[in-house]
Enzyme design. Structure first.
Site, PDB file in Angstrom:
ATOM      1  CB  CYS A   1      -0.856   0.042   1.258  1.00 16.55           C
ATOM      2  SG  CYS A   1      -1.856  -1.434   1.506  1.00 16.55           S
TER       3      CYS A   1
ATOM      4  NE  ARG B   1       4.145   1.629  -1.590  1.00 16.58           N
ATOM      5  CZ  ARG B   1       5.202   0.854  -1.422  1.00 16.58           C
ATOM      6  NH1 ARG B   1       6.220   0.929  -2.246  1.00 16.58           N
ATOM      7  NH2 ARG B   1       5.255   0.013  -0.415  1.00 16.58           N
TER       8      ARG B   1
ATOM      9  CD1 TRP C   1      -1.608  -5.391  -2.675  1.00 14.54           C
ATOM     10  CD2 TRP C   1      -2.488  -4.538  -4.545  1.00 14.54           C
ATOM     11  NE1 TRP C   1      -1.579  -6.368  -3.634  1.00 14.54           N
ATOM     12  CE2 TRP C   1      -2.100  -5.878  -4.781  1.00 14.54           C
ATOM     13  CE3 TRP C   1      -3.065  -3.801  -5.571  1.00 14.54           C
ATOM     14  CZ2 TRP C   1      -2.273  -6.493  -6.024  1.00 14.54           C
ATOM     15  CZ3 TRP C   1      -3.240  -4.427  -6.805  1.00 14.54           C
ATOM     16  CH2 TRP C   1      -2.849  -5.740  -7.020  1.00 14.54           C
TER      17      TRP C   1
ATOM     18  CG  ASN D   1       3.143  -0.909   2.845  1.00 15.57           C
ATOM     19  OD1 ASN D   1       4.244  -0.562   2.459  1.00 15.57           O
ATOM     20  ND2 ASN D   1       2.552  -1.964   2.351  1.00 15.57           N
ATOM     21  N   GLY D   2       1.647  -3.407   4.870  1.00 13.90           N
ATOM     22  CA  GLY D   2       2.280  -4.660   5.286  1.00 13.90           C
ATOM     23  C   GLY D   2       1.238  -5.692   5.662  1.00 13.90           C
TER      24      GLY D   2
ATOM     25  CD  GLU E   1       7.223 -16.670 -17.284  1.00 10.07           C
ATOM     26  OE1 GLU E   1       6.306 -17.163 -17.957  1.00 10.07           O
ATOM     27  OE2 GLU E   1       7.244 -15.478 -16.944  1.00 10.07           O
TER      28      GLU E   1
ATOM     29  CE  LYS F   1       7.800 -12.658 -18.724  1.00  7.05           C
ATOM     30  NZ  LYS F   1       6.704 -13.006 -17.921  1.00  7.05           N
TER      31      LYS F   1
ATOM     32  CD  GLU G   1       5.438 -11.040 -21.649  1.00  7.05           C
ATOM     33  OE1 GLU G   1       4.251 -10.711 -21.821  1.00  7.05           O
ATOM     34  OE2 GLU G   1       5.831 -11.582 -20.603  1.00  7.05           O
TER      35      GLU G   1
ATOM     36  CG  HIS H   1      10.807 -36.027 -30.685  1.00 10.66           C
ATOM     37  ND1 HIS H   1      10.899 -37.274 -31.239  1.00 10.66           N
ATOM     38  CD2 HIS H   1      11.098 -36.184 -29.361  1.00 10.66           C
ATOM     39  CE1 HIS H   1      11.213 -38.167 -30.304  1.00 10.66           C
ATOM     40  NE2 HIS H   1      11.341 -37.513 -29.155  1.00 10.66           N
TER      41      HIS H   1
ATOM     42  CE  LYS I   1       0.787  -7.014 -14.749  1.00 10.89           C
ATOM     43  NZ  LYS I   1       1.985  -7.850 -14.959  1.00 10.89           N
TER      44      LYS I   1
HETATM   45  O1  M6R Z   1      -3.499 -12.088 -14.838  1.00 16.14           O
HETATM   46  P1  M6R Z   1      -3.189 -13.442 -15.355  1.00 16.14           P
HETATM   47  O2  M6R Z   1      -2.138 -14.132 -14.564  1.00 16.14           O
HETATM   48  O3  M6R Z   1      -4.401 -14.308 -15.488  1.00 16.14           O
HETATM   49  O4  M6R Z   1      -2.628 -13.197 -16.804  1.00 16.14           O
HETATM   50  C1  M6R Z   1      -2.331 -14.261 -17.660  1.00 16.14           C
HETATM   51  C2  M6R Z   1      -1.516 -13.789 -18.831  1.00 16.14           C
HETATM   52  O5  M6R Z   1      -2.227 -12.842 -19.585  1.00 16.14           O
HETATM   53  C3  M6R Z   1      -0.195 -13.177 -18.399  1.00 16.14           C
HETATM   54  O6  M6R Z   1       0.538 -14.054 -17.591  1.00 16.14           O
HETATM   55  C4  M6R Z   1       0.652 -12.804 -19.614  1.00 16.14           C
HETATM   56  O7  M6R Z   1       1.079 -13.963 -20.265  1.00 16.14           O
HETATM   57  C5  M6R Z   1       1.828 -11.933 -19.182  1.00 16.14           C
HETATM   58  N1  M6R Z   1       1.998 -10.849 -20.074  1.00 16.14           N
HETATM   59  C6  M6R Z   1       3.107 -12.673 -19.111  1.00 16.14           C
HETATM   60  O8  M6R Z   1       4.186 -11.878 -18.773  1.00 16.14           O
END
Ligand code: M6R
Length: 609
Positions: A2, A27, A74, A98-99, A482, A486, A489, A505, A604
């Site tokens: 927060c 935050r 938050w 906050n915490g 992952e 990363k 994207e 394969h 996001k």
């Molecule tokens: O909010 P969510 O975890 O459900 O989101 C899922 C994906 O949209 C999210 O993880 C997306 O792949 C990110 N941009 C990855 O960095």
């Protein structure tokens, strides 16, 4: 996570507090509030939602006075409602926090037995009552705060004002940030530098276990046990945008570096090392469910899906429950068969991803038991599930998920240990060893993050690649998946995350001197096999960058470059191997000059199917 802010001095403070909160909204932003001493009493205004709602409320109910505290929330305990918004008031005391208070259940019970009536569901209100109780016992504000915090376990930064001593703010810190600002005949406090940077550049960050009294005429700093501290403030030279990102160039980099703290917050109050067990009250599943289920079925998207690949591994290896994981969009696209003996776990950082929400609803309709693992409290997915495990990573601003991924991994470990212990498939000693290793992770994560410069150098040649291959086996396969996500994207470089055993394969056809191969190969039972796969890649002229365990003597002869990470319990190696890949992606993207925090075409929160 927060945001808190405070002011004492000659000026009318409501605008200063709101202005500070505006710069702290990153935050947390589910509710906000102010408490201001108006010359007679402390008056409070709070509003649900973004700060603009508080601003509207303040137009109807202006606060006048030159001593005040503010908060943007938050949520961690209690839904984002007006009564749960801060400041919390107990008698003459108003407090922002906050915490997370770990022993809130026990403290609430004790205060309840003393006749205290609570109006909110928060852990914070308990602290306000503890301080009030101490002032009722005749202690001045700073002594009361000091004594009250003696009962509290957990993370906090607090700012407290007292209607009966309306010339001061008392602030204290343990594991949550707090900075004090020095003006001319005025003092400020805030969770973070940007909140008060327009008003003063002279600041002093509090250290763990410190408490300070701020007044228009002075500043007194001591430890929580009363020893004087003599530390001088320093001049902050950051501009406002640098300050908001904590001096980092991008939110993503800041969030990568926040991970040790985020993991500590996920684990807080949930691990019982003496019992070699996980605390049931904060896990979202009860013992009966853990014993009864015959399968765990994970559903998620994107990075959260990769966390569930790790979850599946742990459910099988620790809890010994059959486990499967499915992309949420595919789950709803088929006719999945789930029922009352399945625990369907929907994992989502935002808690709003439409595919995951829809999949959860399908599972519920079919009678499955459901659980949400989410970061955003009271978001749609936990609400629809009815039971939730919150990761407490704090707001993640960068579109690329980093700290939310590793906190999801931590949630997976806790869930697997909890279910395994209930079913007798992991004994106290092994569970205790895993949990001990888990609580030690933040320390080792800091060691990995200190490799930042080395990883940056390794990223430069990668930034010219057109395509790349990430390989992992067993527990490292989710990390490879992952790592590739990363990189693609945020840098727009094509990247494949592959189970190393599958390379032969098909993907092996892609390998040539232009193709970087990133091999995640910590010391574990898969090591020899992935080492052979890497040799196969090298034989096709692939340039190999390995992520390996420190002390590995043979990797130097296999890989062209190696990033060494600390040795931890082999089950937990993804926490070590993920971090270099996040940094690598970040620096590749930064060298390329892409929009790291808001990469093209992405959002996001994905609320379309
Ligand atoms: O909010 P969510 O975890 O459900 O989101 C899922 C994906 O949209 C999210 O993880 C997306 O792949 C990110 N941009 C990855 O960095």
């Amino acid at each position: 996570m927060c945001g808190i802010v405070g002011y004492v001095g000659p000026q009318s403070c409501a605008d200063i507090l709101v202005d500070g909160l505006r710069r702290l909204e990153y935050r947390g932003y589910d509710s906000a509030g102010l408490a201001v001493y108006d010359g007679k009493k402390v008056d409070v205004v709070r509003a649900v939602g973004k700060l603009q709602n508080l601003v509207k409320a303040l137009k109807e109910h202006p606060l006048e006075g030159s001593l005040g505290i503010g908060h943007t929330r938050w949520a961690t305990h209690g839904r984002p409602t007006e009564v749960n918004a801060h400041p919390h008031v107990a008698g003459n005391i108003a407090l922002v926090h906050n915490g997370i208070i770990e022993n809130h259940i026990e403290l609430k019970r004790q205060l309840g037995e003393e006749g205290v009536k609570f109006v909110s569901d928060t852990d914070t209100e308990i602290v306000a009552h503890l301080i009030h109780r101490e002032t009722q016992g005749g202690h001045d504000l700073v002594t009361a705060v000091r004594r009250a915090l003696g009962f509290v376990h957990g993370a906090y930064a607090v700012a407290v004002i007292d209607q009966k001593q309306p010339d001061r703010i008392v602030v204290a810190k343990n594991a949550s940030p707090l900075v004090v600002g020095f003006g001319e005949g005025e003092m400020f406090c805030a969770s973070d530098i940007p909140a008060i940077l327009p008003y003063t550049k002279l600041m002093l960050p509090l250290e763990e276990g410190e408490i300070a009294v701020l007044s228009a005429t002075g500043f007194e700093l001591t430890t929580l046990d009363g020893k004087p501290v003599d530390r001088k403030p320093r001049v902050i030279t950051w501009n406002a945008s640098q300050a908001e990102k904590g001096g980092y160039k991008h939110f993503m980099l800041k969030e990568i570096h926040e991970q040790p703290r985020a993991i500590e917050d996920t684990l807080r109050g949930r691990v019982d090392l003496a019992a070699g067990d996980v605390v049931e009250s904060e896990i979202g599943v009860d013992a009966a469910t853990a014993q009864l289920i015959s399968r765990v079925y994970f559903i998620a998207c994107g990075t959260s899906h990769h966390a569930t690949l790790y979850g599946r591994f742990l459910m099988e290896s620790i809890a010994r429950v059959p486990a499967t994981t499915e992309l949420a969009s595919e789950f709803i696209g088929r006719e999945p068969v789930v029922g009352p003996n399945d625990l369907v776990v929907a994992v989502s950082q935002s808690g709003e991803t439409l595919d995951t929400l829809a999949a959860l609803k399908v599972a519920k309709e079919q009678g499955a038991r459901v659980l949400a693992i989410a970061n955003v409290i009271d978001s749609a997915i936990p609400r629809a599930a009815g039971s939730a495990f919150y990761t407490h990573a704090g707001p993640e601003i960068g579109v690329a998920s980093t700290k939310c991924f590793t906190t999801q991994l931590a949630a997976m470990v806790l869930l697997a240990v909890f279910i395994g212990r209930r079913r007798g498939s992991v004994d106290k000693d092994r569970a205790g060893a895993i949990l001990q290793a888990l609580v030690e992770l933040p320390h080792h994560m800091r060691t990995v993050l200190a490799l930042d410069d080395i990883i940056r150098d390794l990223a430069r040649p990668l930034s010219t690649a057109k395509s790349s291959l990430f390989l992992g086996r067993g527990v490292s396969y989710p990390v490879a998946a992952e790592g590739a996500l990363k990189l693609k994207e945020i840098s727009y470089i094509h990247a494949e995350g592959y189970a190393a055993g599958e390379m032969k394969h098909g993907p092996i056809a892609l390998i040539d001197a232009e193709m970087p191969v990133i091999a995640i190969m910590p010391d574990d039972k898969s090591y020899d096999k992935i080492a052979s796969n890497v040799q196969e890649a090298k034989a096709r002229e692939g340039r190999v960058l390995a992520i390996a365990t420190k002390g590995n003597a043979d990797i130097g002869g296999i890989a062209h470059n190696t990033i060494y990470v600390p040795r931890v319990d082999a089950t937990l190696s993804p926490f070590m191997t993920t971090l270099p890949l996040q940094l690598l992606s970040y620096y590749v993207a930064d060298f390329k000059g892409t929009d790291v925090d808001q990469p093209r075409n992405l959002a996001k929160t994905v609320t379309v199917e």
